[in-house]
Design a protein around this motif. Structure first.
Motif, PDB file in Angstrom:
ATOM      1  N   VAL A 430       0.849  -1.207   0.000  1.00  0.00           N
ATOM      2  CA  VAL A 430       0.000   0.000   0.000  1.00  0.00           C
ATOM      3  C   VAL A 430       0.876   1.246   0.000  1.00  0.00           C
ATOM      4  O   VAL A 430       0.667   2.184  -0.788  1.00  0.00           O
ATOM      5  N   LEU A 431       1.879   1.281   0.863  1.00  0.00           N
ATOM      6  CA  LEU A 431       2.746   2.458   0.946  1.00  0.00           C
ATOM      7  C   LEU A 431       3.609   2.601  -0.307  1.00  0.00           C
ATOM      8  O   LEU A 431       3.885   3.725  -0.753  1.00  0.00           O
ATOM      9  N   GLN A 432       4.024   1.480  -0.890  1.00  0.00           N
ATOM     10  CA  GLN A 432       4.790   1.555  -2.141  1.00  0.00           C
ATOM     11  C   GLN A 432       3.918   2.125  -3.267  1.00  0.00           C
ATOM     12  O   GLN A 432       4.383   2.932  -4.077  1.00  0.00           O
ATOM     13  N   SER A 435       3.488   5.835  -2.762  1.00  0.00           N
ATOM     14  CA  SER A 435       4.717   6.559  -3.124  1.00  0.00           C
ATOM     15  C   SER A 435       4.753   6.854  -4.625  1.00  0.00           C
ATOM     16  O   SER A 435       5.275   7.890  -5.047  1.00  0.00           O
ATOM     17  N   GLN A 436       4.195   5.940  -5.418  1.00  0.00           N
ATOM     18  CA  GLN A 436       4.141   6.173  -6.868  1.00  0.00           C
ATOM     19  C   GLN A 436       3.063   7.188  -7.226  1.00  0.00           C
ATOM     20  O   GLN A 436       3.190   7.911  -8.214  1.00  0.00           O
ATOM     21  N   ARG A 437       2.002   7.247  -6.415  1.00  0.00           N
ATOM     22  CA  ARG A 437       0.876   8.126  -6.714  1.00  0.00           C
ATOM     23  C   ARG A 437       1.165   9.594  -6.417  1.00  0.00           C
ATOM     24  O   ARG A 437       0.634  10.487  -7.057  1.00  0.00           O
ATOM     25  N   GLN A 438       2.016   9.869  -5.437  1.00  0.00           N
ATOM     26  CA  GLN A 438       2.284  11.247  -5.002  1.00  0.00           C
ATOM     27  C   GLN A 438       3.726  11.367  -4.511  1.00  0.00           C
ATOM     28  O   GLN A 438       4.424  10.371  -4.350  1.00  0.00           O
ATOM     29  N   SER A 439       4.163  12.577  -4.264  1.00  0.00           N
ATOM     30  CA  SER A 439       5.546  12.798  -3.806  1.00  0.00           C
ATOM     31  C   SER A 439       5.615  13.754  -2.613  1.00  0.00           C
ATOM     32  O   SER A 439       6.701  14.077  -2.152  1.00  0.00           O
ATOM     33  N   THR A 581       1.399  -0.828  -9.052  1.00  0.00           N
ATOM     34  CA  THR A 581       0.922   0.541  -9.260  1.00  0.00           C
ATOM     35  C   THR A 581      -0.199   0.804  -8.280  1.00  0.00           C
ATOM     36  O   THR A 581      -0.795  -0.130  -7.711  1.00  0.00           O
ATOM     37  N   TRP A 582      -0.523   2.078  -8.091  1.00  0.00           N
ATOM     38  CA  TRP A 582      -1.592   2.392  -7.145  1.00  0.00           C
ATOM     39  C   TRP A 582      -2.939   1.846  -7.637  1.00  0.00           C
ATOM     40  O   TRP A 582      -3.762   1.385  -6.834  1.00  0.00           O
TER      41      TRP A 582
END
Length: 639
Positions: A430-432, A435-439, A581-582
């Motif tokens: 979930v956290l990975q 991390s791809q969805r936002q910064s 991916t998210w």
């Protein structure tokens, strides 16, 4: 008569002591002059009486100032005898000066003779009373338990002094340092460790007390390993830092710490990494009342954050932790605001409100259900708390503009065979994905194994089982685990959290794995007992094997694959592992949510297996509610 004297008030005892000392000083001066002149008939005039009066008043005043009459004779220490000696020297000096100014007929050699006599008359009765009390209280040396002190340095000598008023008698010192061997301290010879078997037989010693000061854990482990076959109880004195800080006293003997058995020396932490996400910031710890959460709070306090938000579901744990932290802050003089808040990580709105209200910048997410069998019996709540609690807290952190979010993960997330491990691996995914969805928020996952002294640790369980005479229960003869102390784990978590760049899985170096059966045997041996088995039926403690618990693995791993890289810290590694991916992650989360809502534990397990968690299990579902519902439904169909 003696009993009446010992039970009298402190004031009465002090009056008796003052009266006796006045008479002793007078008699000492008389005997000194008689010895000098060789006659019992000595001239007495006003100058001599004036000198005597000056000597008595000044000596008693010095004794009072030096605390002579505050000392309790039955607990008299060498320091008290030093006081008698120094006071007598001062008294002899006053006699010499007084006789000079009063022009009394006292030869110049008399003060030296007087000093010797005064030491006998002032110190002798005190030693005699001390000895009588020791005999009457049943603490004569012959009735004490013979113990050996390992370590003839400062700690060892202080330990011997502290044990004088106890039921222990130090019969020998042992030290590895050749320069100390052969020396004598208080009539006790310092000997080589090689002579331990002979010393134990000679004195009938049943206990070895370790007084190793700041000796590294690796050396401690080797010493303890050498002591195991000797069949004596091995215990340890407090460490020097604990003595200096006042957290412990020298006589507080305790069982050997398990970290001493493991022999793992701590690595000096990086101050920059420790402070990077904490100093001057607002820090929030979820699950703050737990073993890891609590230790994180203690270490975070010492890095001078501006504010610490404690988030915890258990009211008593939160109350206890807040009181402890406030005490530390007051003692150290820190200016840190501590905010204790009750709540669940599954309540996303409350978590977000807290983060926005207090301006949280760093989150350490330690809230989770970690007990493998309990989560197996409470599947839905385990997944809700570990997966969705992490997701909701992470979403709240993103919306509240939190800078850094650190997830406390586990080695059980690697190729899990239980729901707890699978839920923690899903939380990592979930956290990975986020991390791809936002910064805006930097997510870091820190993975490590068992911590010593935690609520689920086997060490306190083994200790209790040994204390009641066994048996010691181990699930499987071949089960192996990694171990790390709670302070070291928390320290490395804080440093690892400062290294993350976004979506990183960081793995802590846990050292060498430990065979649980060997650990149990060592703890039995160090308690001065033997293992009872088929080959040793006369042994004291039996080890029984209860079988692996639901979802339990024989071996734990820290890495899913072999793709691992080092970091700037020698005990922190970066694992390059598969992530989704998210969109893919969200699709699984939605399906998992529906399964949890309908209490379909079989569907929950299937979804966790379909997700790239590596989860695999052939055991039957153990959720108590689901089993009862399923069995009831089947009975209705049969009817």
């Amino acid at each position: 008569m003696l009993k009446l004297l010992f039970e009298s008030s402190r004031t009465t005892k002090r009056v008796i002591s003052l009266t006796y000392d006045s008479l002793a000083i007078t008699l000492s001066l008389y005997i000194a002059i008689c010895l000098r002149l060789g006659s019992f008939n000595i001239p007495v005039s006003e100058p001599e009486l004036a000198t005597l009066a000056i000597t008595i008043v000044c000596t008693l005043g010095a004794f009072i100032k030096m605390g002579m009459y505050r000392a309790i004779l039955r607990y008299m220490t060498p320091q008290a005898l030093n006081t008698v000696f120094l006071g007598s020297c001062f008294s002899a000096l006053i006699l010499a000066v007084g006789s000079f100014f009063t022009h009394s007929f006292i030869p110049r050699s008399v003060p030296f003779i007087y000093l010797t006599v005064a030491l006998i008359l002032l110190g002798g009765p005190r030693l005699l009373v001390h000895h009588i009390v020791m005999v009457l209280s049943g603490q004569k040396l012959g009735n004490k338990e013979a113990v050996i002190v390992y370590g003839a340095g400062y700690t060892g000598h202080q330990l011997r002094l502290a044990l004088k008023a106890t039921t222990y008698k130090v019969v020998a010192f042992v030290d590895d340092e050749p320069s100390r061997q052969g020396s004598v301290f208080a009539n006790i010879k310092v000997q080589s460790p090689a002579e331990l078997p002979q010393i134990i037989r000679k004195f009938g010693a049943t206990r070895v007390l370790l007084a190793l000061g700041n000796t590294p854990h690796s050396r401690r482990a080797q010493i303890i390993k050498n002591l195991e076959p000797l069949g004596v109880t091995v215990q340890t004195a407090p460490a020097i830092p604990d003595l200096i800080s006042g957290r412990a006293r020298i006589e507080h003997i305790r069982d050997v710490d398990i970290e001493d058995l493991l022999g793992r020396d701590p690595v000096q932490p990086s101050k920059e990494l420790l402070s990077a996400c904490i100093t001057g910031k607002v820090v929030m710890i979820t699950g703050a009342g737990g073993s890891i959460g609590g230790e994180l709070c203690r270490q975070i306090i010492h890095q001078a954050p501006r504010r610490v938000v404690l988030f915890e579901l258990n009211e008593f744990s939160l109350y206890r932790l807040e009181a402890e932290l406030e005490q530390i802050i007051a003692k150290e003089g820190y200016e840190i605001e501590v905010i204790p808040l009750l709540g669940s990580v599954q309540k996303e709105h409350r978590v977000e409100t807290i983060m926005r209200t207090f301006g949280v910048q760093t989150v350490y997410h330690a809230a989770a259900y970690k007990h493998v069998p309990l989560v197996e019996h409470n599947i839905v709540e385990g997944v809700r708390n570990n997966v969705y609690g992490t997701w909701y807290t992470a979403e709240a952190a993103i919306r509240a503009n939190v800078e850094s979010f650190v997830l406390i993960s586990t080695d059980k997330a690697v190729r899990p065979t239980n729901i707890m491990g699978a839920s923690k691996r899903m939380a990592e995914l979930v956290l990975q994905g986020l991390s791809q969805r936002q910064s805006k928020t930097r997510f870091t996952m820190v993975r490590f194994g068992n911590v010593l002294g935690s609520s689920g640790s086997v060490v306190p369980l083994f200790r209790q089982q040994i204390r009641v005479g066994g048996p010691v229960t181990v699930t499987h003869p071949e089960i192996i685990r990694y171990f790390m102390t709670i302070p070291e784990a928390a320290e490395l978590v804080i440093q690892a959290g400062s290294m993350g760049t976004g979506g990183d899985v960081l793995v802590l170096d846990m050292g060498e794995p430990v065979k649980i059966t060997d650990l149990a045997k060592r703890m039995i041996h160090l308690s001065g007992l033997s293992v009872k088995s088929e080959s040793s039926p006369e042994g004291d403690i039996e080890i029984t094997y209860t079988g692996l618990r639901p979802g339990e693995k024989l071996y734990e791993e820290l890495l899913i694959g072999d793709n691992v890289a080092g970091t700037m810290h020698e005990r922190i590694m970066r694992a390059e592992e598969y992530s989704m991916t998210w969109g893919e992650t969200r699709a699984i989360l939605d399906e998992l949510d529906k399964a949890c809502h309908s209490y379909s534990c079989d569907k929950v397990r299937d979804l966790l297996m379909l997700a790239p968690t590596g989860y695999n299990s052939e055991e039957e579902l153990g959720d108590a509610v689901w089993l009862h519902k399923t069995n009831t439904a089947q009975l209705r169909v049969i009817k």
